[in-house]
Write an enzyme that holds these catalytic residues in place. Structure first.
Site, PDB file in Angstrom:
ATOM      1  N   LYS A   1       0.844  -1.212   0.000  1.00 31.87           N
ATOM      2  CA  LYS A   1       0.000   0.000   0.000  1.00 31.87           C
ATOM      3  C   LYS A   1       0.872   1.253   0.000  1.00 31.87           C
ATOM      4  O   LYS A   1       0.628   2.201  -0.734  1.00 31.87           O
ATOM      5  CB  LYS A   1      -0.868   0.045   1.267  1.00 31.87           C
TER       6      LYS A   1
ATOM      7  N   PHE B   1     -17.428   9.359  10.753  1.00 28.28           N
ATOM      8  CA  PHE B   1     -18.771   9.072  10.236  1.00 28.28           C
ATOM      9  C   PHE B   1     -18.824   9.082   8.715  1.00 28.28           C
ATOM     10  O   PHE B   1     -19.915   9.091   8.134  1.00 28.28           O
ATOM     11  CB  PHE B   1     -19.769  10.107  10.785  1.00 28.28           C
TER      12      PHE B   1
ATOM     13  N   CYS C   1     -19.133  -1.710   8.236  1.00 25.22           N
ATOM     14  CA  CYS C   1     -19.469  -1.100   9.536  1.00 25.22           C
ATOM     15  C   CYS C   1     -20.739  -1.611  10.223  1.00 25.22           C
ATOM     16  O   CYS C   1     -20.702  -1.955  11.395  1.00 25.22           O
ATOM     17  CB  CYS C   1     -19.545   0.409   9.376  1.00 25.22           C
TER      18      CYS C   1
ATOM     19  N   LYS D   1     -21.864  -1.046  -1.946  1.00 22.38           N
ATOM     20  CA  LYS D   1     -22.710   0.071  -2.376  1.00 22.38           C
ATOM     21  C   LYS D   1     -22.004   0.759  -3.531  1.00 22.38           C
ATOM     22  O   LYS D   1     -20.828   0.460  -3.797  1.00 22.38           O
ATOM     23  CB  LYS D   1     -22.989   1.034  -1.218  1.00 22.38           C
TER      24      LYS D   1
HETATM   25  P1  NAD Z   1      -9.166  -0.543   6.383  1.00 24.09           P
HETATM   26  O1  NAD Z   1      -9.095  -1.997   6.611  1.00 24.09           O
HETATM   27  O2  NAD Z   1      -9.518  -0.009   5.047  1.00 24.09           O
HETATM   28  O3  NAD Z   1      -7.765   0.121   6.773  1.00 24.09           O
HETATM   29  C1  NAD Z   1      -7.020  -0.221   7.903  1.00 24.09           C
HETATM   30  C2  NAD Z   1      -5.549   0.011   7.575  1.00 24.09           C
HETATM   31  O4  NAD Z   1      -4.787  -0.132   8.776  1.00 24.09           O
HETATM   32  C3  NAD Z   1      -4.973  -1.010   6.578  1.00 24.09           C
HETATM   33  O5  NAD Z   1      -4.328  -0.326   5.517  1.00 24.09           O
HETATM   34  C4  NAD Z   1      -3.978  -1.811   7.416  1.00 24.09           C
HETATM   35  O6  NAD Z   1      -2.860  -2.262   6.674  1.00 24.09           O
HETATM   36  C5  NAD Z   1      -3.578  -0.767   8.455  1.00 24.09           C
HETATM   37  N1  NAD Z   1      -2.987  -1.321   9.676  1.00 24.09           N
HETATM   38  C6  NAD Z   1      -3.371  -2.431  10.372  1.00 24.09           C
HETATM   39  N2  NAD Z   1      -2.587  -2.574  11.464  1.00 24.09           N
HETATM   40  C7  NAD Z   1      -1.711  -1.543  11.456  1.00 24.09           C
HETATM   41  C8  NAD Z   1      -0.675  -1.126  12.328  1.00 24.09           C
HETATM   42  N3  NAD Z   1      -0.378  -1.811  13.434  1.00 24.09           N
HETATM   43  N4  NAD Z   1       0.041  -0.022  12.011  1.00 24.09           N
HETATM   44  C9  NAD Z   1      -0.239   0.682  10.885  1.00 24.09           C
HETATM   45  N5  NAD Z   1      -1.229   0.357  10.030  1.00 24.09           N
HETATM   46  C10 NAD Z   1      -1.951  -0.748  10.318  1.00 24.09           C
HETATM   47  O7  NAD Z   1     -10.166   0.031   7.482  1.00 24.09           O
HETATM   48  P2  NAD Z   1     -11.145   1.294   7.361  1.00 24.09           P
HETATM   49  O8  NAD Z   1     -12.335   0.952   6.570  1.00 24.09           O
HETATM   50  O9  NAD Z   1     -10.346   2.494   7.001  1.00 24.09           O
HETATM   51  O10 NAD Z   1     -11.627   1.413   8.871  1.00 24.09           O
HETATM   52  C11 NAD Z   1     -10.770   1.871   9.901  1.00 24.09           C
HETATM   53  C12 NAD Z   1     -11.598   2.121  11.139  1.00 24.09           C
HETATM   54  O11 NAD Z   1     -12.522   3.186  10.884  1.00 24.09           O
HETATM   55  C13 NAD Z   1     -12.447   0.940  11.597  1.00 24.09           C
HETATM   56  O12 NAD Z   1     -12.495   0.919  12.992  1.00 24.09           O
HETATM   57  C14 NAD Z   1     -13.819   1.252  11.047  1.00 24.09           C
HETATM   58  O13 NAD Z   1     -14.848   0.669  11.792  1.00 24.09           O
HETATM   59  C15 NAD Z   1     -13.850   2.754  11.154  1.00 24.09           C
HETATM   60  N6  NAD Z   1     -14.737   3.403  10.197  1.00 24.09           N
HETATM   61  C16 NAD Z   1     -14.761   2.986   8.895  1.00 24.09           C
HETATM   62  C17 NAD Z   1     -15.589   3.635   7.993  1.00 24.09           C
HETATM   63  C18 NAD Z   1     -15.652   3.168   6.560  1.00 24.09           C
HETATM   64  O14 NAD Z   1     -16.580   3.578   5.857  1.00 24.09           O
HETATM   65  N7  NAD Z   1     -14.715   2.370   6.083  1.00 24.09           N
HETATM   66  C19 NAD Z   1     -16.398   4.710   8.409  1.00 24.09           C
HETATM   67  C20 NAD Z   1     -16.330   5.117   9.731  1.00 24.09           C
HETATM   68  C21 NAD Z   1     -15.495   4.461  10.629  1.00 24.09           C
END
Ligand code: NAD
Length: 471
Positions: A35, A157, A283, A343
């Protein structure tokens, strides 16, 4: 402000790019080397409209690394935005958060630091993160354990597909923090958004009339709960309209008109009231499960959330049941699914209904054909056993199909050449899983139209014109 973002997924990358666009110095750190290599080469590892353009506008204020040492020392705030997937018991898996906190502590220089939980984490996670960071820091400074550190909660959000818009023009910013100096840091980070003082990026214009964004400044536990309560309510709203949709089918009501009539009540609002095959994505399923697990831990039940989850499961089953009924069984039928991402406008496939529907159709003996305008590369990589069924275009999906199912309402699908598709199919049946298409237009094109709220009996005329005979 100097900001570290830990995790460059849908949330971390968007947040990092937005903060850098607003003028902060941002270093994004991720453990996924591929990435980071992609990001350094100027490519986004995810599909999110306008994200590439925004990154290009950051004028050197945004950098990417796998090395915490380049991100943490000297940072005013470190945002944790790693994944929190569900454990089998419904609780959030905090192993990525723990590991991020551990690495953070191991690289902290002891200067004043505000750590911010942006990941969706259970109530109490701020103190858990603080303990892990302090212990890791203690190991590096020989156990002295000094340094001023506070952990805040700043839930996210954003909606995928609208992530930039939602980040710079949010309905509200929620900050849970117990320390005044950390509150000041976070206020400085969010000031351009709260006061809308920035020049909007050309492709994401500011909504008319928006001059300030409300700030909910609260304690940490309240901020953590706000996130789960919000997602719980949204999930509830979707399942509620699906319940009403099922009743509308039985009583011969038009669910679109019902939803409009209900949603125009200012106390209810029109959004999230489109009946269909239910929610998917990373989520709602996990956050509703975590909400229930948290409640249980505190001796409570939340039956309303449990019901919302059950309704959502049933909506997916409904697709299979209705197709089976309409086609006289699924064995040997060929079904095309239009839309794979959970979606439109995202390539995210987490908990996408398409995957469950495809697998269930295959288990019932059907053949599937699959297409998505954007998510096919990700699908190929993440769903290897289904990859052989991918087709390059809807034109390749349709030939010989007994039904098409609109699973994701991508704009590309709204104006297909339905007449041509119908001609190519063995039986021109369309299941509109999102109530996104115009039934009359489809009928004109030669389709028989089915949806989660239209009864299979409405197809009886169709049976006379060949469906039964073709069985
Ligand atoms: P994601 O899986 O797309 O991204 C997570 C990233 O964290 C990955 O790139 C992974 O490689 C990295 N990662 C994992 N362990 C790590 C570490 N120790 N050090 C550095 N990087 C590390 O997840 P996301 O969809 O971005 O969601 C992240 C958080 O935000 C979750 O808790 C989710 O519930 C919340 N959230 C997501 C959304 C959404 O629409 N995706 C909306 C609101 C809240």
């Amino acid at each position: 402000m100097k900001i570290a973002i830990i995790g460059t997924g849908y949330v971390g990358l968007t947040t990092g790019a937005c903060f850098a666009y607003l003028g902060h110095e941002v270093v994004c750190v991720d453990v996924d080397e591929s990435k980071i290599a992609q990001l350094r080469a100027g490519e986004s590892p995810i599909f999110e409209p306008h994200l590439d353009e925004l990154i290009a506008l950051c004028d050197g204020r945004l950098s990417f690394t796998t090395d915490y040492a380049e991100a943490i020392p000297g940072a005013d705030a470190a945002f944790i935005a790693v994944g929190t997937p569900p454990l089998p018991d419904g609780n959030a898996d905090l192993s990525y958060v723990d590991s991020a906190a551990e690495s953070l502590g191991a690289h902290w220089d002891g200067g004043f630091l505000t750590v911010v939980n942006k990941s969706t984490v259970p109530i109490g996670s701020a103190s858990r993160v603080e303990t892990i960071v302090r212990e890791a820091y203690g190991r590096q400074d020989g156990g002295a354990g000094g340094g001023e550190l506070h952990v805040a909660s700043n839930p996210e959000f954003l909606r995928e597909g609208l992530a930039i818009h939602d980040s710079i023009y949010p309905d509200r910013v929620v900050i849970g923090v117990d320390d005044p100096r950390s509150a000041e840091v976070l206020h400085a980070v969010y000031q351009p958004i709260l006061d809308q003082t920035f020049v909007p990026p050309p492709s994401v214009p500011r909504p008319e009339g928006l001059s300030a964004v409300p700030l909910v400044a609260t304690d940490v536990a309240s901020a953590e709960l706000i996130k789960y309560a919000s997602n719980g309510f949204l999930a509830l709203k979707i399942s509620f309209i699906n319940e009403v949709g099922n009743l509308a089918e039985r009583v011969g009501a038009d669910i679109a008109d019902v939803a409009r009539g209900v949603g125009l009540d200012a106390r209810i609002g029109p959004r999230f009231l489109r009946a269909g095959i239910g929610w998917g994505g990373s989520c709602y399923a996990k956050d509703t499960a975590a909400l229930m697990a948290m409640a249980e831990e505190h001796g409570l039940e939340i039956p309303i959330i449990d019901s919302a989850r059950a309704v959502n499961r049933r909506q997916r089953e409904l697709v299979i049941e209705k197709l089976s009924e309409a086609l006289g069984g699924l064995q040997g039928r060929r079904i095309g699914l239009l839309g794979l991402s959970f979606k439109p406008d995202t390539d995210d496939l987490r908990d996408a209904p398409s995957i469950e529907i495809a697998n269930r159709l295959i288990s019932a003996g059907a053949e599937v054909r699959l297409h998505d305008p954007i998510a096919m590369d990700r699908f190929r990589a993440e769903q290897r056993e289904l990859a052989e069924f991918l087709c390059a275009s809807p034109d390749e999906v349709a030939p010989g199909c007994d039904a098409l199912v609109l699973v994701t309402e991508w704009r590309d699908y709204l104006a297909l050449d339905w007449q041509r598709l119908a001609r190519e199919m063995r039986r021109p049946l369309l299941f509109d899983g999102r109530h996104a298409l115009d039934a009359a237009t489809l009928a004109e094109a030669g389709f028989r139209y089915l949806s989660p709220t239209t009864p299979v009996s409405s197809l009886d005329a169709g049976r006379a014109d060949g469906l039964t005979a073709a069985r």
